[in-house]
Design a protein around this motif. Structure first.
Motif, mmCIF file in Angstrom:
data_model
loop_
_atom_site.group_PDB
_atom_site.id
_atom_site.type_symbol
_atom_site.label_atom_id
_atom_site.label_comp_id
_atom_site.label_asym_id
_atom_site.label_seq_id
_atom_site.Cartn_x
_atom_site.Cartn_y
_atom_site.Cartn_z
ATOM 1 N N GLU A 61 0.835 -1.212 0.000
ATOM 2 C CA GLU A 61 0.000 0.000 0.000
ATOM 3 C C GLU A 61 0.865 1.254 0.000
ATOM 4 N N ARG A 65 1.164 4.045 -3.134
ATOM 5 C CA ARG A 65 0.912 5.466 -2.881
ATOM 6 C C ARG A 65 2.094 6.317 -3.337
ATOM 7 N N GLY A 68 2.124 6.376 -7.114
ATOM 8 C CA GLY A 68 0.912 6.905 -7.725
ATOM 9 C C GLY A 68 0.248 5.923 -8.669
#
Length: 212
Positions: A61, A65, A68
């Motif tokens: 995760e 992030r 992107g």
């Protein structure tokens, strides 16, 4: 609570990995290989899939992030790559060595390539499995015990795939040359449908997320 988490994670991983469904695909992709070569492919693909899923379970995760990159992108790219494999299986678009695998030895590069793609990625450690382990890791909420259980369950899920792969070699010998050819074409069509479904799911996720 812990037992509920473990049972949910185990069922989720087994359903997504679906080891039994991978057996005929493994047979088709390893056509022409000896039992020892099939075993090496099974070991390599299982290890690759385990480390990928474990990595995403522990830090996927955060990585997504930072880059992107969203899960829908994984679904679409995985679907496109899988469709190419399906196209080759249906129309036998392979070079001379692959067309005569019964007479020509399988190279080490071919063994490594098949193990990594498409067996490990995206069939085992695909968008669905990656998404599942990221969500399950999120439910662990940083609890070390829960995360350790998740990694153990990932190992068990991949191990079940490995056991099925070893059994698949015997099935391939039973089918014979003609049976393997027919199975390869049939599975190519099924894989094409699976690939298109990956793409549809990815596009649907993007459209849904962009709606006001």
């Amino acid at each position: 609570m812990f037992l509920d988490y473990v049972s949910t994670a185990l069922v989720t991983l087994l359903v997504i990995l679906d080891p039994v469904a991978l057996a005929p695909i493994f047979i088709s992709l390893t056509q022409g290989m000896t039992a020892d070569e099939r075993k090496r492919v099974a070991i390599r693909s299982s290890l690759i899939a385990f480390f990928i899923l474990a990595f995403f379970g522990l830090g996927g995760e955060i990585l997504l992030r930072l880059l992107g990159v969203g899960i829908p992108a994984f679904r679409i790219s995985g679907g496109l790559l899988l469709f190419w494999i399906a196209f080759e299986m249906v129309f036998e678009r392979r070079n001379e060595r692959k067309q005569h695998t019964a007479d020509i030895a399988i190279t080490e590069d071919h063994i490594r390539n098949v193990a990594a793609f498409p067996l490990a990625i995206p069939l085992m450690a695909g968008p669905g499995a990656i998404t599942a382990v990221i969500l399950l890791a999120g439910r662990a909420d940083g609890n070390v015990g829960y995360l350790a259980a998740l990694i153990t369950l990932i190992a068990l899920g991949v191990l079940s795939c490995f056991v099925v792969y070893l059994t698949a070699g015997r099935v391939a010998r039973w089918l014979g040359v003609t049976g393997n050819i027919v199975l390869s074409r049939l599975l190519g069509v099924i894989l094409a449908g699976l690939a298109v479904q990956f793409i549809i799911n990815g596009v649907t996720d993007i459209v849904t997320s962009t709606r006001p």
